[in-house]
Motif scaffolding. Sequence first.
Motif, mmCIF file in Angstrom:
data_model
loop_
_atom_site.group_PDB
_atom_site.id
_atom_site.type_symbol
_atom_site.label_atom_id
_atom_site.label_comp_id
_atom_site.label_asym_id
_atom_site.label_seq_id
_atom_site.Cartn_x
_atom_site.Cartn_y
_atom_site.Cartn_z
ATOM 1 N N GLY A 291 0.757 -1.125 -0.067
ATOM 2 C CA GLY A 291 -0.001 0.034 0.088
ATOM 3 C C GLY A 291 0.780 1.228 -0.020
ATOM 4 N N ALA A 292 1.932 1.235 0.914
ATOM 5 C CA ALA A 292 2.954 2.289 0.715
ATOM 6 C C ALA A 292 3.413 2.671 -0.653
ATOM 7 C CB ALA A 292 3.947 2.056 1.969
ATOM 8 N N GLU A 293 3.928 1.638 -1.087
ATOM 9 C CA GLU A 293 4.450 1.728 -2.624
ATOM 10 C C GLU A 293 3.456 2.131 -3.551
ATOM 11 O OE1 GLU A 293 6.142 -1.962 -3.209
ATOM 12 O OE2 GLU A 293 7.953 -1.750 -2.075
ATOM 13 N N LYS A 294 2.130 1.886 -3.247
ATOM 14 C CA LYS A 294 1.242 2.130 -4.376
ATOM 15 C C LYS A 294 1.092 3.642 -4.311
ATOM 16 C CE LYS A 294 -3.512 1.566 -5.649
ATOM 17 N NZ LYS A 294 -4.959 0.656 -5.124
ATOM 18 N N PHE A 295 0.857 4.231 -2.966
ATOM 19 C CA PHE A 295 0.704 5.711 -2.723
ATOM 20 C C PHE A 295 2.043 6.563 -3.089
ATOM 21 C CE2 PHE A 295 -3.065 4.024 -0.730
ATOM 22 C CZ PHE A 295 -4.093 4.953 -1.083
ATOM 23 N N GLY A 296 3.227 5.933 -3.043
ATOM 24 C CA GLY A 296 4.397 6.520 -3.285
ATOM 25 C C GLY A 296 5.218 7.072 -1.799
ATOM 26 N N PHE A 297 4.787 6.504 -0.711
ATOM 27 C CA PHE A 297 5.292 6.800 0.574
ATOM 28 C C PHE A 297 6.611 6.321 0.543
ATOM 29 C CE2 PHE A 297 0.919 7.308 2.166
ATOM 30 C CZ PHE A 297 1.176 8.662 2.916
ATOM 31 N N LYS A 298 7.601 6.830 0.971
ATOM 32 C CA LYS A 298 9.199 6.505 1.087
ATOM 33 C C LYS A 298 9.460 6.066 2.411
ATOM 34 C CE LYS A 298 12.049 9.287 -1.082
ATOM 35 N NZ LYS A 298 12.890 10.331 -1.281
ATOM 36 N N PRO A 299 9.943 4.584 2.556
ATOM 37 C CA PRO A 299 10.407 4.108 3.816
ATOM 38 C C PRO A 299 11.781 4.619 4.530
ATOM 39 C CG PRO A 299 10.904 2.581 1.979
ATOM 40 C CD PRO A 299 10.203 3.942 1.414
ATOM 41 N N GLN A 366 -7.698 2.051 1.890
ATOM 42 C CA GLN A 366 -8.847 2.607 1.231
ATOM 43 C C GLN A 366 -9.290 3.937 2.167
ATOM 44 O OE1 GLN A 366 -10.518 2.137 -1.510
ATOM 45 N NE2 GLN A 366 -11.771 3.783 -1.039
ATOM 46 N N ALA A 367 -9.284 3.975 3.337
ATOM 47 C CA ALA A 367 -9.367 5.093 4.202
ATOM 48 C C ALA A 367 -8.425 6.105 3.842
ATOM 49 C CB ALA A 367 -9.692 4.594 5.784
ATOM 50 N N MET A 368 -7.112 5.746 3.823
ATOM 51 C CA MET A 368 -5.980 6.619 3.641
ATOM 52 C C MET A 368 -6.171 7.248 2.200
ATOM 53 S SD MET A 368 -2.968 7.839 4.503
ATOM 54 C CE MET A 368 -2.109 6.720 5.426
ATOM 55 N N LYS A 369 -6.724 6.629 1.146
ATOM 56 C CA LYS A 369 -7.168 7.107 -0.079
ATOM 57 C C LYS A 369 -8.062 8.280 0.058
ATOM 58 C CE LYS A 369 -8.424 6.007 -4.868
ATOM 59 N NZ LYS A 369 -8.873 4.859 -5.552
ATOM 60 N N GLU A 370 -8.967 8.161 0.827
ATOM 61 C CA GLU A 370 -10.100 8.960 1.016
ATOM 62 C C GLU A 370 -9.632 10.525 1.699
ATOM 63 O OE1 GLU A 370 -13.122 7.025 2.966
ATOM 64 O OE2 GLU A 370 -13.374 5.712 1.483
ATOM 65 N N ILE A 371 -8.633 10.097 2.685
ATOM 66 C CA ILE A 371 -8.328 11.260 3.475
ATOM 67 C C ILE A 371 -7.293 12.047 2.714
ATOM 68 C CG2 ILE A 371 -6.772 11.726 5.559
ATOM 69 C CD1 ILE A 371 -8.438 9.153 6.845
ATOM 70 N N LEU A 372 -6.526 11.462 2.087
ATOM 71 C CA LEU A 372 -5.252 12.118 1.360
ATOM 72 C C LEU A 372 -6.128 12.778 0.138
ATOM 73 C CD1 LEU A 372 -2.605 9.380 0.481
ATOM 74 C CD2 LEU A 372 -2.480 11.260 2.455
ATOM 75 N N SER A 373 -7.039 12.591 -0.303
ATOM 76 C CA SER A 373 -7.801 13.432 -1.216
ATOM 77 C C SER A 373 -8.519 14.535 -0.646
ATOM 78 C CB SER A 373 -8.941 12.464 -1.890
ATOM 79 O OG SER A 373 -9.933 13.132 -2.728
ATOM 80 N N GLU A 374 -9.143 14.206 0.738
ATOM 81 C CA GLU A 374 -9.594 15.537 1.252
ATOM 82 C C GLU A 374 -8.685 16.510 1.830
ATOM 83 O OE1 GLU A 374 -11.515 13.432 4.701
ATOM 84 O OE2 GLU A 374 -13.014 12.452 3.406
ATOM 85 N N MET A 377 -3.769 16.284 -1.201
ATOM 86 C CA MET A 377 -2.519 16.011 -1.329
ATOM 87 C C MET A 377 -2.252 15.461 -2.929
ATOM 88 S SD MET A 377 -1.083 14.508 2.177
ATOM 89 C CE MET A 377 0.334 14.157 1.417
ATOM 90 N N THR A 378 -1.029 15.451 -3.621
ATOM 91 C CA THR A 378 -0.804 14.797 -4.697
ATOM 92 C C THR A 378 -0.331 13.335 -4.452
ATOM 93 O OG1 THR A 378 0.203 16.914 -5.430
ATOM 94 C CG2 THR A 378 0.883 15.163 -6.700
ATOM 95 N N ILE A 379 -0.837 12.631 -5.365
ATOM 96 C CA ILE A 379 -0.645 11.188 -5.437
ATOM 97 C C ILE A 379 0.177 10.643 -6.548
ATOM 98 C CG2 ILE A 379 -1.586 8.671 -5.200
ATOM 99 C CD1 ILE A 379 -3.636 9.931 -3.155
ATOM 100 N N PRO A 380 1.224 10.123 -7.038
ATOM 101 C CA PRO A 380 2.070 9.544 -5.725
ATOM 102 C C PRO A 380 2.686 10.611 -4.977
ATOM 103 C CG PRO A 380 2.532 8.752 -8.001
ATOM 104 C CD PRO A 380 1.773 9.880 -8.253
ATOM 105 N N ILE A 381 2.783 10.318 -3.726
ATOM 106 C CA ILE A 381 3.377 11.253 -2.577
ATOM 107 C C ILE A 381 4.581 12.010 -3.285
ATOM 108 C CG2 ILE A 381 4.358 11.258 -0.304
ATOM 109 C CD1 ILE A 381 1.154 10.663 -0.389
ATOM 110 N N GLN A 382 4.624 13.188 -2.866
ATOM 111 C CA GLN A 382 5.723 14.052 -3.192
ATOM 112 C C GLN A 382 6.863 14.059 -2.117
ATOM 113 O OE1 GLN A 382 5.715 15.304 -6.606
ATOM 114 N NE2 GLN A 382 4.147 13.841 -6.815
ATOM 115 N N TYR A 383 7.975 14.014 -2.841
ATOM 116 C CA TYR A 383 9.281 14.260 -2.119
ATOM 117 C C TYR A 383 10.155 15.225 -2.938
ATOM 118 C CZ TYR A 383 7.652 10.602 1.133
ATOM 119 O OH TYR A 383 6.888 9.813 1.954
ATOM 120 N N ASN A 384 10.851 15.828 -2.095
ATOM 121 C CA ASN A 384 11.904 16.895 -2.907
ATOM 122 C C ASN A 384 13.297 16.162 -3.055
ATOM 123 O OD1 ASN A 384 10.140 19.032 -2.641
ATOM 124 N ND2 ASN A 384 10.666 19.735 -0.569
ATOM 125 N N THR A 385 13.454 15.077 -2.535
ATOM 126 C CA THR A 385 14.773 14.478 -2.790
ATOM 127 C C THR A 385 14.678 12.793 -3.004
ATOM 128 O OG1 THR A 385 15.355 14.008 -0.646
ATOM 129 C CG2 THR A 385 16.260 15.981 -1.726
#
Length: 385
Positions: A291-299, A366-374, A377-385
């Motif tokens: 799920g984290a990879e799908k949304f673009g969260f960086k570990p 699924q809940a995270m998807k709804e909340i990020l939309s509210e 936020m840009t999906i995939p998740i944005q990182y500067n580096t």
Amino acid sequence: MLDCTVLPKIKRNVLLNPGPATTTDTVKYAQVVPDICPREKEFGAVMKELGESLVKIAHGSTDTYTAVLFCGSGTLNIDACVNSLVPEGKKILILNNGSYSSRAVDVCRYYHINHIDLKSSYTKPIDADTVAEVLHQDTDHEIAVVYCCHHETGTGVLNPIREIGKAAHDHGCTMIADTTSSYAMVPINLETDNLDFIMASAQKGIMAMTGLSFVIGNTKMLEESKNYPTRSYYTNLYMQYSFIRDKGEMHFTPPVQTIYAALQGIKEYFAEGEQAKWKRHQAIWKELVQGAEKFGFKPLINKEFQSHLVLALLYPDDPNFTFETMHDSLYAKGFTIYPGKVSDFHTFRLCSLGAIYPEDIKAFWQAMKEILSEMKMTIPIQYNT
């Protein structure tokens, strides 16, 4: 025993924090028992069964190992082991690669215990060869104890306790591992993993309630610690051990209802089975990672170093992101997440502890998807580096 099938279902929250963990209704209702004085023989039998079962989970023999029970949080175990197991004039080597191993350093400082704070990267496991080299250089054998956190819950790093324990034993040292967030999840064997003392709390791996903590230790070494400096009263390991040994009771008032819940949690642990339970935790972790990879969260740390119990994710650089908003919105939907424990990194953690299942994680994302939309936020998740 209560028949939980006829009792009301309790609202279920999915706790993705590193403890306390989500519990079953049967564990919750196990606390509803007739009032009893904890000095009664009947309760002493409950304590005995609990202690022996805790040793069994770590594949120890009750002829060699003993469980010492305390009323308190997991930090009490760190306090008890560090203040009670360092002989007069000797040092403890603390392998420090996270916030929980650094807590053992703090205990040493408060008790003025001679120690070595061997720091290493918070994002990588401890190098057992480095530990062996430090011990090899201790030609006067001033180091008597090696202390390591098995699973650094702040990051999810899993340390190689078997190899570290071998290095400790080769040097004639006592090996202490903080297994608070790995016990009853990652399979542990006291003998083959070269462990003399481990510790945990009821609200973690056995999926019971807060308030009960325990140290499982080599009985012979516990007996020998009688002659070590007494640096604490309430948390002296030998005092508590000897009281339980002689009277079948904790020295001070135990958390009675919590102990009944812990016993139920242990019964459910054995019913599920060690390997099946560990497989379930890994399946949950896999859903978290995917799920984290799908949304673009960086570990925070590489997959190869992860425990399969905790996933630490870096805060996005998106200007619309706030952890508080994300947390509160998820909490309202029945999901609890937790901030990180590494001061140099802004992270939050998702944990696969407790009585949860892969389908819970699917619902979480699924809940995270709804909340990020509210939150826009840009999906995939944005990182500067």
